[in-house]
Design a protein around this motif. Structure first.
Motif, mmCIF file in Angstrom:
data_model
loop_
_atom_site.group_PDB
_atom_site.id
_atom_site.type_symbol
_atom_site.label_atom_id
_atom_site.label_comp_id
_atom_site.label_asym_id
_atom_site.label_seq_id
_atom_site.Cartn_x
_atom_site.Cartn_y
_atom_site.Cartn_z
ATOM 1 N N GLN A 86 0.821 -1.203 0.000
ATOM 2 C CA GLN A 86 0.000 0.000 0.000
ATOM 3 C C GLN A 86 0.860 1.260 0.000
ATOM 4 O OE1 GLN A 86 -3.015 -0.370 -1.067
ATOM 5 N NE2 GLN A 86 -4.284 0.043 0.716
ATOM 6 N N GLY A 87 2.143 1.101 -0.223
ATOM 7 C CA GLY A 87 3.016 2.258 -0.297
ATOM 8 C C GLY A 87 3.510 2.708 1.057
ATOM 9 N N THR A 324 -5.606 1.624 11.784
ATOM 10 C CA THR A 324 -5.160 0.522 10.933
ATOM 11 C C THR A 324 -5.052 0.929 9.470
ATOM 12 O OG1 THR A 324 -7.450 -0.288 10.787
ATOM 13 C CG2 THR A 324 -6.025 -1.295 12.458
ATOM 14 N N TYR A 325 -5.901 1.840 9.029
ATOM 15 C CA TYR A 325 -5.827 2.290 7.634
ATOM 16 C C TYR A 325 -4.718 3.328 7.463
ATOM 17 C CZ TYR A 325 -7.839 2.982 2.928
ATOM 18 O OH TYR A 325 -8.047 3.024 1.565
ATOM 19 N N HIS A 332 -9.680 -2.780 4.690
ATOM 20 C CA HIS A 332 -10.783 -3.634 5.137
ATOM 21 C C HIS A 332 -10.609 -4.038 6.594
ATOM 22 C CE1 HIS A 332 -12.694 -4.392 1.216
ATOM 23 N NE2 HIS A 332 -11.466 -4.354 0.723
ATOM 24 N N MET A 333 -11.720 -4.198 7.284
ATOM 25 C CA MET A 333 -11.742 -4.892 8.556
ATOM 26 C C MET A 333 -11.957 -6.387 8.281
ATOM 27 S SD MET A 333 -11.287 -2.680 11.033
ATOM 28 C CE MET A 333 -10.080 -1.942 9.918
ATOM 29 N N GLU A 374 -7.555 -6.240 8.167
ATOM 30 C CA GLU A 374 -7.186 -7.172 7.106
ATOM 31 C C GLU A 374 -6.250 -6.469 6.128
ATOM 32 O OE1 GLU A 374 -10.346 -9.657 5.111
ATOM 33 O OE2 GLU A 374 -9.842 -8.384 3.408
ATOM 34 N N TYR A 375 -5.207 -7.179 5.701
ATOM 35 C CA TYR A 375 -4.266 -6.629 4.726
ATOM 36 C C TYR A 375 -4.055 -7.647 3.622
ATOM 37 C CZ TYR A 375 -0.105 -4.123 2.996
ATOM 38 O OH TYR A 375 0.809 -3.423 2.237
#
Length: 642
Positions: A86-87, A324-325, A332-333, A374-375
């Motif tokens: 995600q950078g 988390t984001y 996403h959760m 979630e990742y």
């Protein structure tokens, strides 16, 4: 023995690629984050031995399956080749992880039938709209499809995996001008191929002709190779089966013209093989789960620090999602956030429709927060319980420490061969002992408390206070597949035990949640007080003190190792640590945390601003002192609490 999470001194360093096992390369440390990278120079080059296949005018030479898997595993160890990120400083997922998954599934199919050949066909997730509107919820890939292709951001796709070669082909949609005006250009085939590390990428419109040509090629090859023995034609393997956790069914792929293959269609073999592969995780998958646990653990700590009486439950949910984001790139959760405070915790899956985390927090509440991010479609599932006031009352602490004792005991016993049902009963024992200690239950003057607890278990009293299962498999799905697969112990019918999500014996590579809890749920308490076998153990007067209490749950994610387990979660657990963190104390504390699946560029790490952002992304509230030492094969980053 009281569980004490490790004191924290963080060392980030690449581990040299070697032939040694992960157990010998990684230090064994409870409640930490560990991952590995090594120099890209150590990656094995692709073997020269190859098999040939011709499809749609393309001649491709592919290495044998075992060699492909070996190379993919090396790429995972070094985080080389195509990666997903995600950078900024978010986790870099080697796309070779999915090459390993594909090799495992093909191998499982061949172990089931050594002569198996044909095509595995999966249909990816669809971009949906909300009811009759054109609003599009954020897309999330179908889990089995993601397991094989890692195409988390591409909707409306198909994927094909050849047997026995293990060659992967993805089919992506191509849009018209009107759609491209709104959504941007259609996926560029060569770019997607390089991004995901696949052999081939075509348009969805080519799926039918591709399947026809490949099946015809395999039939022709079979005719040429015949030597008189009887053999079966190639099959089209589709995914169809029931998820034993949800009771829902995986829907087999479908496309216009698929009926042509009805005589060679196989809906029975693939589901069981793929589900069983997902039960145990590869080292690369465990690394990814370490990351989701780290980010979610730090988010829980952030929320814990911010919690005050007078806030709303939904504000705690919002803070977790923000952390988390923003700091982890987790869009996403893993599931609907449960922010259950005070009596809300009586509802095990609080936070859903009708119970939308909408209660005002009071100083007398104990908070039960069950949230996980979630990742790249890999989940975390963590629960923390703590007093909203920042200080445990005597009763709150009594219940909390009985649940903690259950969790610590289970973590100390988990290893390959251990029965998960027995671990559930172990949780019952500690919670019942804790309830005896605080007076809610009575031993009736019997000095042998252990004997009384076994009698309580025989009466199914444990299920009154912990009506859910002690944990579940976790991976691409929060409640991951394979819990009650064919050939494994089946679901119990006894109260409490029937809610356990698997009865399997532990295997190395499994990742599960350990989540004992204790609740005071009025309908269940009334049932117990009306049950002659159970009510004799209950002190009804003392029980009244806990009406409206809610409950306590502690949940960590653990990976089963060769001789025990590794706790992937890093949250404060002892009562003293919880209260200290809520007062602003440093967390994590001194320990060693290997967190190096981030692929560091030694040159960029020379800049303080770049490296400091990495630390801030991990745990924003903590102040750090940085010291860097460059080595020939990587970087040692020592991070000391200031």
């Amino acid at each position: 023995m009281q569980f004490m999470p490790p004191r924290l001194l963080i060392l980030v360093y690449p581990l040299l690629c070697s032939t040694t096992s992960s157990a010998s390369r990684w230090p064994s440390i409870t409640s930490n984050i560990m991952a590995s990278t090594s120099s890209p120079n150590n990656v094995k080059k692709a073997p020269k031995t190859a098999t040939a296949s011709t499809t749609a005018g393309y001649m491709m030479k592919m290495p044998p399956l075992a060699d492909k898997r070996s190379v993919a595993e090396q790429l995972c160890q070094t985080c080389s080749g195509p990666i997903y990120s995600q950078g900024l400083e978010t986790f870099q997922v080697p796309m070779a992880l999915y090459e390993v998954n594909r090799a495992r599934v093909v191998q499982a199919m061949l172990e089931k039938d050594s002569s198996a050949k044909g095509l595995i066909l999966l249909e990816g997730g669809k971009q949906t709209t909300r009811y009759d509107t054109d609003f599009e919820p954020v897309f999330r890939q179908e889990s089995y499809f993601h397991y094989l292709f890692g195409a988390s951001q591409y909707s409306d796709c198909y994927g094909v995996l050849s047997l026995p070669e293990g060659e992967a082909t993805l089919f992506v949609p191509s849009w018209g001008v009107e759609t491209e005006t709104v959504c941007g250009p259609s996926p560029e085939f060569e770019g997607v191929k390089k991004e995901l590390g696949l052999e081939r990428v075509f348009g969805v419109g080519e799926l039918k002709s591709f399947v026809e040509q490949e099946m015809k090629r395999m039939e022709d090859d079979e005719e040429e190779n015949k030597s008189g023995e009887t053999s079966s034609p190639p099959n089209l393997f589709l995914l169809k089966g029931m998820n034993t956790d949800s009771g829902n069914f995986a829907t087999p792929a479908s496309f216009e013209g698929i009926e042509k293959f009805k005589t060679v269609r196989d809906d029975d073999t693939l589901f069981g093989c793929m589900a069983e592969c997902r039960v145990t995780k590869s080292p690369a998958e465990v690394n990814l789960l370490r990351y989701t646990n780290w980010i979610s653990s730090m988010a829980h700590v952030s929320v814990m620090r911010a919690t005050r009486p007078g806030m709303m439950e939904y504000q705690l949910e919002s803070l977790f999602q923000h952390h988390t984001y923003t700091h982890g790139g987790c869009r996403h959760m893993s599931y609907t956030c449960i922010c259950a405070c005070g009596p809300s915790a009586n509802i095990l899956h609080y936070g859903h429709a009708g119970r939308p985390n909408s209660r005002l927090l009071t100083s007398n509440d104990i908070a039960l927060l069950d949230m996980g991010a979630e990742y790249h479609c890999y989940a975390s599932d963590i629960t923390c319980s703590f007093p909203v006031s920042g200080t445990f009352t005597e009763d709150q602490r009594a219940i909390y420490e009985s649940v903690l004792a259950a969790q610590v005991s289970i973590l100390g016993k988990l290893k390959p061969g251990v029965s998960w049902l027995e671990m559930h009963r172990e949780a019952f024992r500690h919670i019942l002992k804790g309830l005896i200690k605080c007076g809610v239950l009575t031993a009736g003057g019997e000095e042998d408390v252990d004997k009384v607890v076994e009698e309580m278990l025989d009466a199914d009293l444990g299920a009154i206070f912990m009506p859910h299962g002690m944990g579940h498999l976790i991976g691409i799905d929060t409640h991951d597949v394979g819990g009650y697969a064919a050939g494994t112990p089946q679901r119990s019918t006894r109260p409490g035990l029937k809610n356990v999500r698997t009865a399997r014996e532990m295997e190395e590579g499994m990742v599960l949640t350990v989540e004992p809890g204790c609740y005071f749920i009025d309908p269940l308490l009334e049932m117990a007080l009306a049950n002659d076998k159970q009510k004799k153990f209950i002190n009804a007067d003392r029980l009244q003190d806990f009406r409206g209490f809610g409950g306590v749950r502690l949940e960590d994610d653990v990976a089963i190792t060769a001789d025990g387990c590794e706790n992937l979660t890093l949250c404060p657990r002892s009562a003293e640590e919880v209260m200290d963190v809520m007062k602003g104390g440093v967390w994590p504390r001194e320990s060693v945390v290997s967190f190096v699946s981030f692929k560091f560029d030694a040159c960029s790490c020379e800049e303080d601003d770049d490296t400091r952002s990495f630390v801030q992304l991990l745990s924003e509230p903590i102040m750090w002192k940085l010291d860097f030492t460059h080595l020939i094969d990587g970087l040692i980053l020592s991070i000391c609490v200031a």
